[in-house]
Write a protein that holds these residues in place. Structure first.
Motif, PDB file in Angstrom:
ATOM      1  N   GLY A  96      25.317   8.434  37.352  1.00 12.75           N
ATOM      2  CA  GLY A  96      24.037   8.610  38.025  1.00 12.75           C
ATOM      3  C   GLY A  96      24.163   8.656  39.534  1.00 12.75           C
ATOM      4  N   LYS A  97      25.295   9.156  40.041  1.00 13.39           N
ATOM      5  CA  LYS A  97      25.531   9.210  41.489  1.00 13.39           C
ATOM      6  C   LYS A  97      25.497  10.651  41.984  1.00 13.39           C
ATOM      7  CE  LYS A  97      28.414   5.029  41.753  1.00 13.39           C
ATOM      8  NZ  LYS A  97      29.726   4.483  42.176  1.00 13.39           N
ATOM      9  N   ASP A  98      24.935  10.827  43.177  1.00 21.63           N
ATOM     10  CA  ASP A  98      24.850  12.146  43.793  1.00 21.63           C
ATOM     11  C   ASP A  98      24.925  11.963  45.300  1.00 21.63           C
ATOM     12  OD1 ASP A  98      24.321  14.674  44.690  1.00 21.63           O
ATOM     13  OD2 ASP A  98      22.556  15.003  43.428  1.00 21.63           O
ATOM     14  N   SER A  99      26.007  12.462  45.904  1.00 19.15           N
ATOM     15  CA  SER A  99      26.173  12.325  47.348  1.00 19.15           C
ATOM     16  C   SER A  99      25.659  13.540  48.113  1.00 19.15           C
ATOM     17  CB  SER A  99      27.659  12.101  47.688  1.00 19.15           C
ATOM     18  OG  SER A  99      28.437  13.216  47.296  1.00 19.15           O
ATOM     19  N   LEU A 100      25.191  14.554  47.401  1.00 16.16           N
ATOM     20  CA  LEU A 100      24.693  15.764  48.054  1.00 16.16           C
ATOM     21  C   LEU A 100      23.197  15.607  48.292  1.00 16.16           C
ATOM     22  CD1 LEU A 100      25.656  18.523  49.044  1.00 16.16           C
ATOM     23  CD2 LEU A 100      25.085  19.453  46.814  1.00 16.16           C
ATOM     24  N   THR A 101      22.854  14.804  49.294  1.00 16.67           N
ATOM     25  CA  THR A 101      21.453  14.456  49.524  1.00 16.67           C
ATOM     26  C   THR A 101      20.950  14.829  50.901  1.00 16.67           C
ATOM     27  OG1 THR A 101      22.126  12.234  50.222  1.00 16.67           O
ATOM     28  CG2 THR A 101      21.556  12.533  47.889  1.00 16.67           C
ATOM     29  N   SER A 102      21.780  15.447  51.733  1.00 18.30           N
ATOM     30  CA  SER A 102      21.363  15.780  53.095  1.00 18.30           C
ATOM     31  C   SER A 102      22.111  17.007  53.585  1.00 18.30           C
ATOM     32  CB  SER A 102      21.631  14.605  54.035  1.00 18.30           C
ATOM     33  OG  SER A 102      23.028  14.393  54.158  1.00 18.30           O
ATOM     34  N   VAL A 103      21.605  17.603  54.656  1.00 18.32           N
ATOM     35  CA  VAL A 103      22.260  18.765  55.231  1.00 18.32           C
ATOM     36  C   VAL A 103      23.615  18.376  55.819  1.00 18.32           C
ATOM     37  CG1 VAL A 103      21.179  18.504  57.504  1.00 18.32           C
ATOM     38  CG2 VAL A 103      21.946  20.759  56.736  1.00 18.32           C
ATOM     39  N   GLU A 104      23.751  17.116  56.259  1.00 19.49           N
ATOM     40  CA  GLU A 104      25.041  16.647  56.773  1.00 19.49           C
ATOM     41  C   GLU A 104      26.091  16.642  55.663  1.00 19.49           C
ATOM     42  OE1 GLU A 104      22.167  15.133  57.374  1.00 19.49           O
ATOM     43  OE2 GLU A 104      21.970  15.561  59.529  1.00 19.49           O
ATOM     44  N   ALA A 105      25.684  16.251  54.454  1.00 23.09           N
ATOM     45  CA  ALA A 105      26.603  16.246  53.317  1.00 23.09           C
ATOM     46  C   ALA A 105      27.033  17.668  52.970  1.00 23.09           C
ATOM     47  CB  ALA A 105      25.937  15.582  52.114  1.00 23.09           C
ATOM     48  N   VAL A 106      26.102  18.615  53.102  1.00 17.68           N
ATOM     49  CA  VAL A 106      26.421  20.020  52.859  1.00 17.68           C
ATOM     50  C   VAL A 106      27.464  20.501  53.878  1.00 17.68           C
ATOM     51  CG1 VAL A 106      25.532  22.381  52.990  1.00 17.68           C
ATOM     52  CG2 VAL A 106      24.240  20.627  51.766  1.00 17.68           C
ATOM     53  N   ARG A 107      27.258  20.173  55.126  1.00 14.76           N
ATOM     54  CA  ARG A 107      28.164  20.627  56.177  1.00 14.76           C
ATOM     55  C   ARG A 107      29.566  20.056  56.011  1.00 14.76           C
ATOM     56  NH1 ARG A 107      23.459  19.835  60.736  1.00 14.76           N
ATOM     57  NH2 ARG A 107      22.505  21.913  60.483  1.00 14.76           N
ATOM     58  N   GLU A 108      29.663  18.842  55.522  1.00 15.48           N
ATOM     59  CA  GLU A 108      30.975  18.219  55.325  1.00 15.48           C
ATOM     60  C   GLU A 108      31.812  18.974  54.295  1.00 15.48           C
ATOM     61  OE1 GLU A 108      30.471  14.137  54.341  1.00 15.48           O
ATOM     62  OE2 GLU A 108      29.685  13.571  56.318  1.00 15.48           O
ATOM     63  N   LEU A 109      31.162  19.638  53.356  1.00 17.73           N
ATOM     64  CA  LEU A 109      31.879  20.363  52.313  1.00 17.73           C
ATOM     65  C   LEU A 109      32.680  21.530  52.868  1.00 17.73           C
ATOM     66  CD1 LEU A 109      29.139  20.426  49.534  1.00 17.73           C
ATOM     67  CD2 LEU A 109      31.328  19.229  49.412  1.00 17.73           C
ATOM     68  N   PHE A 110      32.282  22.057  54.009  1.00 16.87           N
ATOM     69  CA  PHE A 110      32.959  23.216  54.581  1.00 16.87           C
ATOM     70  C   PHE A 110      34.302  22.866  55.217  1.00 16.87           C
ATOM     71  CE2 PHE A 110      28.695  24.922  54.204  1.00 16.87           C
ATOM     72  CZ  PHE A 110      28.912  26.253  53.905  1.00 16.87           C
ATOM     73  N   GLY A 111      34.555  21.596  55.419  1.00 16.66           N
ATOM     74  CA  GLY A 111      35.835  21.197  55.984  1.00 16.66           C
ATOM     75  C   GLY A 111      36.066  21.791  57.356  1.00 16.66           C
ATOM     76  N   ARG A 112      37.132  22.588  57.493  1.00 14.11           N
ATOM     77  CA  ARG A 112      37.510  23.158  58.788  1.00 14.11           C
ATOM     78  C   ARG A 112      36.649  24.344  59.209  1.00 14.11           C
ATOM     79  NH1 ARG A 112      43.770  24.132  57.688  1.00 14.11           N
ATOM     80  NH2 ARG A 112      42.883  24.770  55.689  1.00 14.11           N
ATOM     81  N   SER A 113      35.831  24.866  58.312  1.00 19.90           N
ATOM     82  CA  SER A 113      34.997  26.041  58.636  1.00 19.90           C
ATOM     83  C   SER A 113      33.737  25.602  59.368  1.00 19.90           C
ATOM     84  CB  SER A 113      34.631  26.800  57.353  1.00 19.90           C
ATOM     85  OG  SER A 113      35.780  27.208  56.661  1.00 19.90           O
ATOM     86  N   LYS A 114      33.899  25.204  60.608  1.00 20.18           N
ATOM     87  CA  LYS A 114      32.791  24.643  61.384  1.00 20.18           C
ATOM     88  C   LYS A 114      31.680  25.660  61.632  1.00 20.18           C
ATOM     89  CE  LYS A 114      34.960  20.751  61.687  1.00 20.18           C
ATOM     90  NZ  LYS A 114      34.516  19.607  60.843  1.00 20.18           N
ATOM     91  N   ASP A 115      32.042  26.907  61.900  1.00 23.09           N
ATOM     92  CA  ASP A 115      31.019  27.920  62.166  1.00 23.09           C
ATOM     93  C   ASP A 115      30.113  28.115  60.959  1.00 23.09           C
ATOM     94  OD1 ASP A 115      31.968  28.292  64.702  1.00 23.09           O
ATOM     95  OD2 ASP A 115      33.238  30.011  64.167  1.00 23.09           O
ATOM     96  N   ALA A 116      30.713  28.164  59.753  1.00 21.84           N
ATOM     97  CA  ALA A 116      29.925  28.325  58.529  1.00 21.84           C
ATOM     98  C   ALA A 116      29.058  27.097  58.281  1.00 21.84           C
ATOM     99  CB  ALA A 116      30.854  28.561  57.337  1.00 21.84           C
ATOM    100  N   ALA A 117      29.592  25.928  58.568  1.00 20.98           N
ATOM    101  CA  ALA A 117      28.851  24.689  58.353  1.00 20.98           C
ATOM    102  C   ALA A 117      27.608  24.621  59.220  1.00 20.98           C
ATOM    103  CB  ALA A 117      29.749  23.487  58.623  1.00 20.98           C
TER     104      ALA A 117
END
Length: 209
Positions: A22-43
């Motif tokens: 019952g856990k979900d860490s994808l709860t904010s736009v910051e969490a979305v941006r972290e998924l891009f890793g080194r692709s800062k422009d895309a994030a």
């Protein structure tokens, strides 16, 4: 950048959720941006609207892993193909930041980001990376962790196709649980007959009848 690198995009997104816990860490736009890793422009293109869109793509990617883990190759491929059709990529030959000893560029295939929104860009890269892994190594190389209740996704890169867990931590936990289960079973066995205490009780009941 090698295409194999992009397959990690799919794993990272799928594992933002642990349904059994019952856990979900994808709860904010910051969490979305972290998924891009080194692709800062895309994030930086990510907005609050991408949180919901990312969750939708996550569910579809998990379905690919579930189908593969369940041995349904055709379903896994069909689900992945639907993502590839919806989120096409734009491959380009690139040599940026990669130089040989003599200074000449080391050319490689690069997947350019989709310009419409952050979700489309991420989904395109994740689906293409997963497709490359699947076709290069086999559907059975896509798995879900067997350590209850984890079920995180992983890509099996072992030489003998033996991976069963998403991490060393889960492998250790599963091995400890299996060891304790064996010890409990041994403790329940009768020293005289080698049968479990439950079986001995059943035999006694039959004799009394």
């Amino acid at each position: 950048m090698e295409l194999a690198y992009y397959s990690d995009y799919a794993v990272r997104l799928v594992n933002t959720e642990e349904p059994e816990r019952g856990k979900d860490s994808l709860t904010s736009v910051e969490a979305v941006r972290e998924l891009f890793g080194r692709s800062k422009d895309a994030a930086r293109r990510a907005t609050d609207a991408d949180v919901t869109r990312f969750r939708g793509v996550r569910g579809r990617l998990r379905s690919v892993f579930e189908a593969a883990d369940g041995g349904d190759e055709e379903l896994a491929v069909n689900l992945l193909n639907s993502l590839l059709l919806e989120f096409p990529v734009s491959p380009q030959i690139s040599g940026h930041n990669h130089r040989a000893d003599d200074g000449s560029p080391l050319w490689h295939l690069h997947l350019s980001d989709h310009p419409s929104n952050a979700t489309a860009g991420y989904a395109a890269i994740a689906a293409m990376g997963l497709a490359f892994h699947l076709t290069e190594y086999g559907v059975d190389r896509l798995g879900l962790c067997e350590a209850t209740p984890c079920r995180n996704a992983y890509l099996d890169t072992s030489t003998n196709r033996s991976r069963r867990y998403c991490s060393d931590r889960c492998a250790t936990r599963a091995n400890v649980a299996a060891y304790r289960a064996r010890k409990r079973l041994e403790a329940d066995r009768s020293p005289s007959t080698g049968r479990t205490a439950e079986n001995n009780q059943d035999s006694t009941a039959v004799t009394e009848r």
